[in-house]
Design a protein around this motif. Structure first.
Motif, PDB file in Angstrom:
ATOM      1  N   ARG A  98       0.660  -1.114   0.160  1.00 15.92           N
ATOM      2  CA  ARG A  98       0.231  -0.099   0.033  1.00 15.92           C
ATOM      3  C   ARG A  98       0.825   1.235   0.024  1.00 15.92           C
ATOM      4  N   LYS A 104      -2.071   0.677  -5.213  1.00 18.60           N
ATOM      5  CA  LYS A 104      -2.618   1.782  -6.311  1.00 18.60           C
ATOM      6  C   LYS A 104      -2.464   1.506  -7.799  1.00 18.60           C
ATOM      7  N   SER A 177      -4.817  -2.634   7.144  1.00 22.26           N
ATOM      8  CA  SER A 177      -5.117  -1.237   7.322  1.00 22.26           C
ATOM      9  C   SER A 177      -4.821  -0.453   8.437  1.00 22.26           C
ATOM     10  N   THR A 270     -13.053  -2.658   6.090  1.00 26.67           N
ATOM     11  CA  THR A 270     -11.945  -1.732   6.571  1.00 26.67           C
ATOM     12  C   THR A 270     -10.675  -1.894   5.467  1.00 26.67           C
ATOM     13  N   PHE A 271     -10.770  -2.562   4.157  1.00 26.88           N
ATOM     14  CA  PHE A 271      -9.488  -2.208   3.523  1.00 26.88           C
ATOM     15  C   PHE A 271      -9.502  -1.066   2.805  1.00 26.88           C
ATOM     16  N   ARG A 272      -8.378  -0.740   2.455  1.00 29.36           N
ATOM     17  CA  ARG A 272      -8.138   0.563   1.723  1.00 29.36           C
ATOM     18  C   ARG A 272      -6.777   0.174   0.615  1.00 29.36           C
ATOM     19  N   TRP A 273      -7.177   0.731  -0.606  1.00 28.23           N
ATOM     20  CA  TRP A 273      -6.262   0.710  -1.680  1.00 28.23           C
ATOM     21  C   TRP A 273      -5.291   1.700  -1.598  1.00 28.23           C
ATOM     22  N   LYS A 274      -5.625   2.748  -1.006  1.00 29.59           N
ATOM     23  CA  LYS A 274      -4.583   4.024  -0.972  1.00 29.59           C
ATOM     24  C   LYS A 274      -4.208   3.889   0.428  1.00 29.59           C
ATOM     25  N   ARG A 276      -2.712   6.462   3.829  1.00 30.19           N
ATOM     26  CA  ARG A 276      -3.421   7.583   4.432  1.00 30.19           C
ATOM     27  C   ARG A 276      -2.866   8.796   3.717  1.00 30.19           C
TER      28      ARG A 276
END
Length: 279
Positions: A98, A104, A177, A270-274, A276
């Motif tokens: 990440r 991304k 995450s 909760t999962f984020r591809w980008k 913080r």
């Protein structure tokens, strides 16, 4: 009406299925893992060193069972090794992907996003199986662990490993995450995993733990994975060492299955591809 050469040239070839792409991604992830020699050495050597140390120091038999402490440690460390390959490695690895922009970039390609996770989980499966084989070999050759001679225990081993690995992997994906950066990922994800090992019967028997710690460990998959593995390798005599006098395999399956479903829900929430910093 015939198709012209120009129309043929502009026709877009169909993409491979998500499963096929996932298998290709798994091969890439596995090669990348084995190229990182320090990660390979730590992942495989850590449970091996602990098994040799604990197995050599604590070699007494449990009274009236014919089972040695070393054999109990072997079953527990196999469970810890599987969860480490899934939860710890995946959580840290995805946090790094990440931050360095890998996630991304992959999200911007035609590859289905599910293929990335299929690749990660299959790669973890390969690593976990290798670790299981190594620890089993040490247990058999050094500590007299007896492999099952009937089909039923091997079936139990299969579903315990599959459900345990899937639940731990999904939990690792969700936990990826939590770290604020790749630098903190190892500490943030490894610390709860180490604590979980101590309260889940890997290093310390449940008979030595206070009830409130047992209740906490019973919420997480590692305790049940180790319990299922003990049923495979320690047999009926080993059941006498359990708190309830039984391996409770039905409950093992229920809890591990619940973690597969719960882990999937946590990932979706909760999962984020980008990262913080990417907003």
């Amino acid at each position: 009406m015939t198709t012209t050469a120009a129309e043929k040239a502009t026709t877009t070839a169909p993409l491979p299925s998500a499963l096929a792409l996932g298998l290709s991604r798994a091969a890439v992830e596995t090669r990348m893992f084995f190229r990182e020699k320090d990660a390979v050495i730590f992942t495989f050597s850590f449970p091996i060193i602990l098994l040799v140390l604990f197995g050599s120091i604590f070699s007494d038999q449990f009274k009236g069972t014919g089972i040695t402490v070393s054999q109990v440690y072997t079953a527990g460390l196999i469970g810890a090794g599987v969860m480490g390959a899934a939860f710890q490695n995946l959580g840290i690895g995805i946090a790094i992907d990440r931050e360095d922009g890998t996630l991304k970039r992959l999200a911007g390609t035609p590859m289905p996003r599910s293929a990335y996770f299929v690749g990660k989980m299959l790669s973890s499966l390969v690593i976990a199986l290798l670790e299981v084989l190594i620890l089993l070999a040490i247990g058999v050759l050094m500590y007299g662990l007896e492999l099952p001679t009937e089909v039923s225990p091997w079936i139990t081993l299969t579903w315990v490993l599959v459900l345990g690995l899937a639940g731990a992997a999904l939990l690792g994906i969700a936990a990826s995450s939590i770290p604020r950066s790749a630098k903190s990922a190892a500490a943030v994800i490894s610390m709860p995993f180490v604590v979980l090992q101590f309260i889940s019967g890997v290093y310390i028997p449940f008979t030595e733990l206070p009830p409130w710690l047992i209740n906490i460990s019973s919420v997480f998959p590692l305790k049940w994975m180790c319990q299922g593995l003990r049923s495979v390798f320690l047999g009926e005599e080993g059941a006498r060492l359990e708190l309830t006098g039984s391996y409770e395999l039905g409950r093992v399956a229920l809890v591990l299955g619940a973690w597969v479903i719960g882990g999937l829900v946590l990932c979706l929430m909760t999962f984020r591809w980008k990262g913080r910093r990417d907003g």
